[in-house]
Scaffold this motif. Structure first.
Motif, PDB file in Angstrom:
ATOM      1  N   SER A   4       0.778  -1.238  -0.030  1.00  0.00           N
ATOM      2  CA  SER A   4      -0.043   0.140   0.029  1.00  0.00           C
ATOM      3  C   SER A   4       0.820   1.154   0.028  1.00  0.00           C
ATOM      4  CB  SER A   4      -0.836  -0.123   1.128  1.00  0.00           C
ATOM      5  OG  SER A   4      -1.592   1.298   1.269  1.00  0.00           O
ATOM      6  N   ARG A   5       1.927   1.252   0.805  1.00  0.00           N
ATOM      7  CA  ARG A   5       2.735   2.405   1.084  1.00  0.00           C
ATOM      8  C   ARG A   5       3.541   2.722  -0.448  1.00  0.00           C
ATOM      9  NH1 ARG A   5       6.887   0.771   3.952  1.00  0.00           N
ATOM     10  NH2 ARG A   5       5.269   0.034   5.722  1.00  0.00           N
ATOM     11  N   ILE A   6       3.968   1.695  -1.117  1.00  0.00           N
ATOM     12  CA  ILE A   6       4.684   1.626  -2.489  1.00  0.00           C
ATOM     13  C   ILE A   6       3.650   2.237  -3.414  1.00  0.00           C
ATOM     14  CG2 ILE A   6       5.637   0.289  -4.394  1.00  0.00           C
ATOM     15  CD1 ILE A   6       6.823  -1.329  -2.054  1.00  0.00           C
ATOM     16  N   LEU A   7       2.526   1.827  -3.307  1.00  0.00           N
ATOM     17  CA  LEU A   7       1.366   2.297  -4.361  1.00  0.00           C
ATOM     18  C   LEU A   7       1.350   3.712  -4.355  1.00  0.00           C
ATOM     19  CD1 LEU A   7      -1.254  -0.670  -4.192  1.00  0.00           C
ATOM     20  CD2 LEU A   7       0.139  -0.083  -6.281  1.00  0.00           C
ATOM     21  N   GLN A   8       1.196   4.123  -2.868  1.00  0.00           N
ATOM     22  CA  GLN A   8       0.864   5.580  -2.778  1.00  0.00           C
ATOM     23  C   GLN A   8       2.059   6.499  -3.063  1.00  0.00           C
ATOM     24  OE1 GLN A   8      -0.480   6.029   1.077  1.00  0.00           O
ATOM     25  NE2 GLN A   8      -2.373   5.046   0.761  1.00  0.00           N
ATOM     26  N   THR A   9       3.169   5.932  -2.701  1.00  0.00           N
ATOM     27  CA  THR A   9       4.516   6.870  -2.613  1.00  0.00           C
ATOM     28  C   THR A   9       5.063   6.930  -4.184  1.00  0.00           C
ATOM     29  OG1 THR A   9       6.111   5.551  -1.706  1.00  0.00           O
ATOM     30  CG2 THR A   9       4.878   6.986  -0.185  1.00  0.00           C
ATOM     31  N   GLU A  10       5.326   5.641  -4.756  1.00  0.00           N
ATOM     32  CA  GLU A  10       6.046   5.752  -5.810  1.00  0.00           C
ATOM     33  C   GLU A  10       5.213   5.713  -6.888  1.00  0.00           C
ATOM     34  OE1 GLU A  10       8.683   2.137  -5.648  1.00  0.00           O
ATOM     35  OE2 GLU A  10       9.378   2.477  -3.480  1.00  0.00           O
ATOM     36  N   MET A  11       3.851   5.107  -6.979  1.00  0.00           N
ATOM     37  CA  MET A  11       3.255   4.786  -8.052  1.00  0.00           C
ATOM     38  C   MET A  11       2.189   6.181  -8.322  1.00  0.00           C
ATOM     39  SD  MET A  11       3.274   0.901  -8.507  1.00  0.00           S
ATOM     40  CE  MET A  11       4.638  -0.036  -8.383  1.00  0.00           C
ATOM     41  N   LYS A  12       1.780   6.591  -7.138  1.00  0.00           N
ATOM     42  CA  LYS A  12       0.651   7.570  -7.044  1.00  0.00           C
ATOM     43  C   LYS A  12      -0.748   6.985  -7.210  1.00  0.00           C
ATOM     44  CE  LYS A  12       3.756  10.590  -6.073  1.00  0.00           C
ATOM     45  NZ  LYS A  12       4.341  10.768  -4.597  1.00  0.00           N
ATOM     46  N   GLU A  13      -0.732   5.787  -6.840  1.00  0.00           N
ATOM     47  CA  GLU A  13      -1.850   5.042  -6.959  1.00  0.00           C
ATOM     48  C   GLU A  13      -2.612   4.848  -5.688  1.00  0.00           C
ATOM     49  OE1 GLU A  13      -5.083   3.485  -7.649  1.00  0.00           O
ATOM     50  OE2 GLU A  13      -4.256   3.650  -9.448  1.00  0.00           O
ATOM     51  N   PHE A  14      -3.644   5.777  -5.489  1.00  0.00           N
ATOM     52  CA  PHE A  14      -4.498   5.854  -4.208  1.00  0.00           C
ATOM     53  C   PHE A  14      -5.607   4.927  -4.222  1.00  0.00           C
ATOM     54  CE2 PHE A  14      -1.976   9.872  -5.135  1.00  0.00           C
ATOM     55  CZ  PHE A  14      -1.366   9.877  -4.000  1.00  0.00           C
ATOM     56  N   VAL A  15      -6.390   4.827  -5.127  1.00  0.00           N
ATOM     57  CA  VAL A  15      -7.641   4.025  -5.010  1.00  0.00           C
ATOM     58  C   VAL A  15      -7.238   2.550  -4.735  1.00  0.00           C
ATOM     59  CG1 VAL A  15      -9.619   3.209  -6.077  1.00  0.00           C
ATOM     60  CG2 VAL A  15      -9.022   5.411  -6.574  1.00  0.00           C
ATOM     61  N   LEU A  16      -6.421   1.712  -5.472  1.00  0.00           N
ATOM     62  CA  LEU A  16      -5.937   0.462  -5.199  1.00  0.00           C
ATOM     63  C   LEU A  16      -5.177   0.529  -3.784  1.00  0.00           C
ATOM     64  CD1 LEU A  16      -5.151  -0.801  -8.935  1.00  0.00           C
ATOM     65  CD2 LEU A  16      -7.230  -1.211  -7.418  1.00  0.00           C
ATOM     66  N   SER A  17      -4.279   1.627  -3.540  1.00  0.00           N
ATOM     67  CA  SER A  17      -3.685   1.384  -2.522  1.00  0.00           C
ATOM     68  C   SER A  17      -4.654   1.179  -1.050  1.00  0.00           C
ATOM     69  CB  SER A  17      -2.752   2.382  -2.055  1.00  0.00           C
ATOM     70  OG  SER A  17      -3.397   3.540  -1.917  1.00  0.00           O
ATOM     71  N   LYS A  18      -5.617   2.189  -1.121  1.00  0.00           N
ATOM     72  CA  LYS A  18      -6.796   1.816   0.049  1.00  0.00           C
ATOM     73  C   LYS A  18      -7.370   0.488  -0.047  1.00  0.00           C
ATOM     74  CE  LYS A  18      -7.307   6.729   0.244  1.00  0.00           C
ATOM     75  NZ  LYS A  18      -8.348   8.098   0.187  1.00  0.00           N
ATOM     76  N   GLN A  19      -7.792  -0.054  -1.132  1.00  0.00           N
ATOM     77  CA  GLN A  19      -8.370  -1.492  -1.153  1.00  0.00           C
ATOM     78  C   GLN A  19      -7.549  -2.596  -0.642  1.00  0.00           C
ATOM     79  OE1 GLN A  19     -11.709  -0.288  -1.852  1.00  0.00           O
ATOM     80  NE2 GLN A  19     -11.634  -2.243  -2.458  1.00  0.00           N
TER      81      GLN A  19
END
Length: 107
Positions: A4-19
Motif C-alpha cells: 500500500s505504501r509503495i502504491l501511494q508513494t512511488e506509483m501515486k495510485e491511491f484507490v487501489l492502495s486503499k483497497q
C-alpha cells in the motif's frame, strides 16, 4: 502494509492502495475477533469472513501485475504469501467445523 505504501508513494495510485490496505488489514482484525468468538459457529463465521478478505487481497496484486503496476517477482512474493494465508484459514475452518460436528454428535 508495504504494498500500500509503495502504491501511494512511488506509483501515486491511491484507490487501489486503499483497497489493498482495507482488505489486508481486515484479515488480521477478523482473526483476532475470532479468537474471542461468542461460540464455535461465531468463530467459524469470523474466520470465513477473514478468508473472503484474504481472497480479495490476493486479487489486488494480480490486477496490479496485469496492469503493469507490479513486476512479476513482487507479484509472486505477495501472491505466495496470500496463498499460504488462504490455505491456513481454510484448514482452520475445516478443523473447527469438524470439531463442531463431533461435539454435536457426542451430545
Amino acid at each position: 502494509m508495504k504494498l500500500s505504501r509503495i502504491l501511494q508513494t512511488e506509483m501515486k495510485e491511491f484507490v487501489l492502495s486503499k483497497q489493498v490496505m482495507r482488505s489486508g488489514t481486515a484479515i488480521g482484525a477478523l482473526i483476532r475477533e475470532a479468537e474471542f468468538g461468542q461460540s464455535k459457529p461465531d468463530f467459524i463465521n469470523k474466520l470465513s469472513i477473514a478468508l473472503k478478505e484474504a481472497n480479495e487481497t490476493e486479487y489486488w496484486p494480480s490486477l496490479l501485475k496485469d496492469t503493469n503496476f507490479m513486476d512479476e517477482i513482487s507479484y509472486k512474493s505477495i501472491a505466495g504469501d496470500c496463498s499460504e494465508l488462504i490455505k491456513m484459514l481454510v484448514s482452520s475452518i475445516i478443523t473447527a467445523r469438524k470439531n463442531l460436528s463431533t461435539k454435536t454428535e457426542s451430545e
